[in-house]
Design an enzyme around this catalytic site. Structure first.
Site, PDB file in Angstrom:
ATOM      1  NE  ARG A   1      -4.237  -1.779   1.777  1.00  0.00           N
ATOM      2  CZ  ARG A   1      -4.901  -2.229   2.731  1.00  0.00           C
ATOM      3  NH1 ARG A   1      -5.012  -1.545   3.947  1.00  0.00           N
ATOM      4  NH2 ARG A   1      -6.691  -3.037   2.573  1.00  0.00           N
TER       5      ARG A   1
ATOM      6  CE  LYS B   1     -19.945 -14.441   8.455  1.00  0.00           C
ATOM      7  NZ  LYS B   1     -20.234 -13.846   9.187  1.00  0.00           N
TER       8      LYS B   1
ATOM      9  N   GLY C   1     -13.541  -3.871   0.538  1.00  0.00           N
ATOM     10  CA  GLY C   1     -14.732  -3.685   0.845  1.00  0.00           C
ATOM     11  C   GLY C   1     -14.752  -2.372  -0.166  1.00  0.00           C
TER      12      GLY C   1
ATOM     13  N   GLY D   1      -8.147  -8.350  -0.239  1.00  0.00           N
ATOM     14  CA  GLY D   1      -7.753  -8.983   0.421  1.00  0.00           C
ATOM     15  C   GLY D   1      -7.242  -9.968   0.550  1.00  0.00           C
TER      16      GLY D   1
END
Length: 401
Positions: free
Chosen positions: A46, A205, A381, A358
């Site tokens: 990053r 999920k 996200g 990630g």
């Protein structure tokens, strides 16, 4: 599919579209890097990704450059989450000294008579107003600059003071080179992709990927569903998944997605065989069986070899590949083969491959295929929201061309 949303963001002005000479520039970067117990940085991707924007402003004679980032989820000020732990790495990668400002007032004094100096502000989440998108903090941050640059894709789905509020008061507000690269890559995969388009979706999920699955049906030609979320779809087909992780409350939703896909002529591929075990951590028994024959008391933890072969063929026949979520418990060597095999298959194609999230990036790293993917997104996200067809709040407030 809200194709327009990615097109809207594609028209965002970048730092290259304005003049930064002799101006105070504030760049919202994402230095939220993983660290070990001794604060040693285990992955500085990053920070590296932010360098082109910082160097661009330096090379084009900005008067001063203020870097603003968060680190972790601190509750108030805490030495553990101080950005002091990253400054040495930032200096080494930039090849120059970086001033450290404990607070906003410090920044102002460091800017006096500044001549191209780079200043790193202490963790912005030490300020209570940051996550509340407080007007007061937004104004304070805007007072530090003539140009606001958002280069923190990983937090662009959050409406915070340093990502959204500041833009209300900044004279000029543009995207950094990383943010632009992220948006352009998603536009390439979603707005005008080479066909056929394949979505590979995994993770544990279904609930976290529902909006993505509904939205993406207008974009893709085929979908591979793996990981624990495939168990819910297999159960929707009437298979007894035994002790496998299944979201029973979403079985009807899984059925709806399968039906929608059929209506839109999108082919969905599910595991045909699975690797299952009696216990994830202390596995005494590991078996490979057809997906409908998970042994009693066992749980599916990876795809089997036949599925690996099938999925690899689907990958080979694709021109654009979007991948979000690993397809097994890749952190445990015995259950990593499916994810790693798929990573090798994707790297062997000439397709445009876009990796989001990630865990997916980490799995591809562990498979040794990072350099063979077309683009690996820096935000989990945020990338999920783009795939869901949303406009990122932090992009909405930037200037358009």
């Amino acid at each position: 599919m809200k194709e327009a949303s990615i097109e809207v963001m594609k028209n965002t002005k970048s730092v290259r579209d304005i003049d930064v000479k002799d101006k105070r520039v504030l760049i919202r970067v994402d230095f939220n890097v993983p660290m070990g117990e001794d604060f040693d940085i285990s992955d500085d991707t990053r920070i590296r990704e932010a360098l082109p924007t910082i160097n661009y402003c330096t090379d084009n004679h900005a008067q001063s450059i203020v870097l603003v980032s968060h680190l972790g989820r601190p509750k108030g000020r805490s030495a553990e989450f101080s950005l002091k732990h990253v400054i040495k790495r930032v200096e080494r990668l930039l090849g120059r000294d970086v001033d450290f400002a404990e607070n906003i007032e410090n920044v102002e004094s460091l800017q006096q008579g500044a001549n191209g100096n780079v200043i790193l502000l202490e963790n912005i989440r030490f300020y209570e107003g940051e996550e509340k998108n407080s007007d007061e903090l937004s104004r304070k941050l805007a007072s530090l600059c003539d140009v606001y640059v958002n280069d923190a894709f990983g937090t662009s789905h959050r409406a915070h003071s340093s990502t959204c509020g500041i833009a209300k008061y900044a004279k000029e507000r543009v995207a950094g080179l990383l943010l632009k690269k992220e948006i352009d890559s998603f536009a390439k995969a979603m707005a005008n992709p080479l066909k056929p388009v394949l979505l590979i979706v995994g993770g544990s999920k279904v609930s976290s990927k529902l909006a993505l699955l509904y939205n993406i049906l207008d974009v893709v030609d085929k979908i591979i569903i793996g990981g624990a979320m495939s168990n819910t779809f297999l159960k929707a087909l009437g298979f007894d998944m035994q002790k496998s992780l299944v979201e029973d409350n979403l079985i009807s939703e899984a059925q709806k997605i399968l039906n929608h896909a059929k209506e839109k002529k999108v082919k969905i591929y599910l595991p045909v065989d699975v690797v299952s075990t009696d216990d994830i951590k202390e596995h005494r028994h590991i078996k490979i069986t057809p997906a409908q024959d998970v042994p009693e008391g066992f749980m599916a933890v990876d795809m089997g070899p036949a599925t690996s072969k099938l999925f690899s063929e689907v990958v080979r026949d694709s021109q654009t590949i979007i991948w979000n979520g690993p397809l097994g418990i890749y952190e445990i060597q015995a259950f990593s083969r499916g994810t790693f095999n798929l990573a090798h298959a994707v790297s062997d194609t000439y397709a445009f491959s876009l990796i989001g999230g990630g865990d997916t990036a980490d799995a591809i790293d562990k498979a040794g295929e990072r350099d063979n993917m077309s683009f690996i997104s820096t935000g989990g996200g945020a990338s999920l929201e783009l795939l869901e067809g949303k406009i990122l709040p932090a992009c909405e407030v930037l200037e358009r061309k």
